[in-house]
Design an enzyme around this catalytic site. Structure first.
Site, PDB file in Angstrom:
ATOM      1  N   GLY A   1     -14.130  -4.987  -2.545  1.00  0.00           N
ATOM      2  CA  GLY A   1     -14.892  -3.776  -2.823  1.00  0.00           C
ATOM      3  C   GLY A   1     -14.170  -2.477  -2.579  1.00  0.00           C
TER       4      GLY A   1
ATOM      5  N   SER B   1      -8.269   0.624  -4.408  1.00  0.00           N
ATOM      6  CA  SER B   1      -7.320   1.674  -4.035  1.00  0.00           C
ATOM      7  C   SER B   1      -7.763   2.461  -2.805  1.00  0.00           C
ATOM      8  CB  SER B   1      -7.117   2.644  -5.212  1.00  0.00           C
ATOM      9  OG  SER B   1      -6.488   1.989  -6.296  1.00  0.00           O
TER      10      SER B   1
ATOM     11  N   GLU C   1       0.777  -2.583  -4.421  1.00  0.00           N
ATOM     12  CA  GLU C   1       1.342  -1.656  -3.440  1.00  0.00           C
ATOM     13  C   GLU C   1       0.882  -0.217  -3.710  1.00  0.00           C
ATOM     14  OE1 GLU C   1       2.569  -2.941  -0.985  1.00  0.00           O
ATOM     15  OE2 GLU C   1       4.012  -4.527  -1.382  1.00  0.00           O
TER      16      GLU C   1
END
Length: 381
Positions: A128, A131, A362
């Site tokens: 959830g 980013s 990443e």
């Protein structure tokens, strides 16, 4: 300014390139189909010093610089970007254990991590949060016997395969200052895994959700200071972004090499297709773009090694620039092979699929732009 690699760095690159050529490339398709990397191949990489490259020598690591490490990951990716990136993730975890682990944790795990007898996974992303990593919900509660974790992590390379999981979990209030880092060992009570993910690329890497249901770990498995886990995670990501960029660069270089060889062999209208000016222009652009990306990547690594105040910005810029460039070059290489580029036998379609995720993980390249923009605005204030 000296852009040349030292003799030692050239030797490091050559050793990694030769290992990739002899032990990775011949098996890349086989490992992709199997959906896993043999432990023996990883142990061989560990024997060469590729398991703990920036763990200090006094702790059993190689004590290399971040620039040195990018050379290794670029070279390994010439054999297979998925394998190179998997080794990169392990290195990030090994360095975190060395830097923040308790004496007991280091004594139990570092000797095996630095040889790749044991494999480590990095667990930050959640289903959830995406980013917005600081919004993670996995929680760890301290008790008399240690810590109890509840929650889940998504897209974990090595999920169900690795021996140690470096986990970012919430031990305090909301926001980044409520996050700590804990080491969770395979087999811990309450640790389980989802089904293996079906992916576009990186198929050699087993990837699965990591789940914690009342998962208990000893108190000594807290890494560093409570509440500092998000800072540790972000510090690790600077180097991780360089490594992922380096692996993308190596994959793209392999694709360019394949395209250069193919266009010299393939003939059309009475001549090799690389004798056509349109082909030459495309090859020239691919080479130029890769060389520019390589220089920028190495400058960012140089800044990180020296602790430059703008190192994080440059790592973000390098990750965005190199991964975008590498994917474009690999895709252009596929186009030069025409229909043959679309076939698995020629190896380029795998590189294209593998490199696509480098623009996402990443920190997505959109997030890299956010980091760079914020740094620019801060510098101008």
């Amino acid at each position: 300014m000296d852009f040349a690699l030292s003799e030692e760095q050239q030797a490091i690159f050559a050793m990694a390139r030769d290992f990739a050529r002899e032990r990775i490339a011949p098996h890349a398709e086989e490992w992709e189909v199997a959906g896993t990397i043999p432990r023996e191949a990883l142990r061989e990489a560990g024997e060469l010093g590729f398991a703990a490259m920036y763990v200090p020598e006094e702790m059993g690591g190689a004590g290399l610089s971040r620039l040195d490490a990018t050379l290794v990951f670029e070279a390994l990716a010439m054999g297979c970007p998925a394998v190179s990136s998997f080794v990169s993730i392990h290195n990030m975890c090994a360095s975190m254990v060395a830097a923040y682990g308790t004496d007991a944790l280091k004594a139990r795990w570092l000797p095996r991590l630095v040889t790749l007898e044991a494999v480590a996974s990095y667990c930050l992303t959640e289903p959830g949060s995406g980013s917005d990593a600081a919004a993670l919900r996995t929680r760890a509660v301290r008790g008399p016997a240690g810590w109890t974790l509840d929650g889940s992590k998504a897209f974990i390379s090595g999920g169900g395969y690795s021996d140690l999981y470096v986990v970012m979990a919430r031990t305090g209030g909301e926001g980044p200052r409520g996050i700590s880092t804990l080491a969770v060992e395979a087999g811990a009570p309450g640790l389980s895994f989802g089904a293996l993910e079906r992916k576009m690329g990186w198929k050699a890497q087993p990837t699965a959700q990591v789940q914690f249901d009342g998962c208990t770990v000893p108190a000594e498995n807290l890494m560093g200071e409570e509440g500092s886990g998000f800072r540790y995670a972000m510090k690790g990501l600077d180097g991780g972004r360089l490594n992922i960029a380096a692996a993308a660069l190596g994959g793209a270089q392999a694709a360019l090499d394949k395209a250069l060889a193919y266009t010299g062999e393939r003939r059309a209208f009475g001549q090799a297709i690389r004798d056509f000016q349109a082909t030459q222009f495309r090859l020239a652009d691919m080479e130029t773009e890769l060389q520019a990306a390589r220089v920028f990547l190495r400058q960012a690594a140089w800044k990180l090694d020296r602790g430059a105040p703008d190192a994080t910005k440059h790592c973000a810029m390098a990750k965005r620039l190199v991964t975008d460039t590498a994917f474009k070059v690999a895709n252009d290489a596929l186009q030069l092979l025409g229909g043959y580029g679309y076939l698995a036998d020629y190896g380029i379609e795998k590189i294209v699929r593998d490199l696509r995720v480098h623009q996402i993980l990443e920190g997505t390249n959109e997030i890299m732009r956010v980091i760079v923009a914020r740094a620019l605005i801060s510098e101008a204030a």
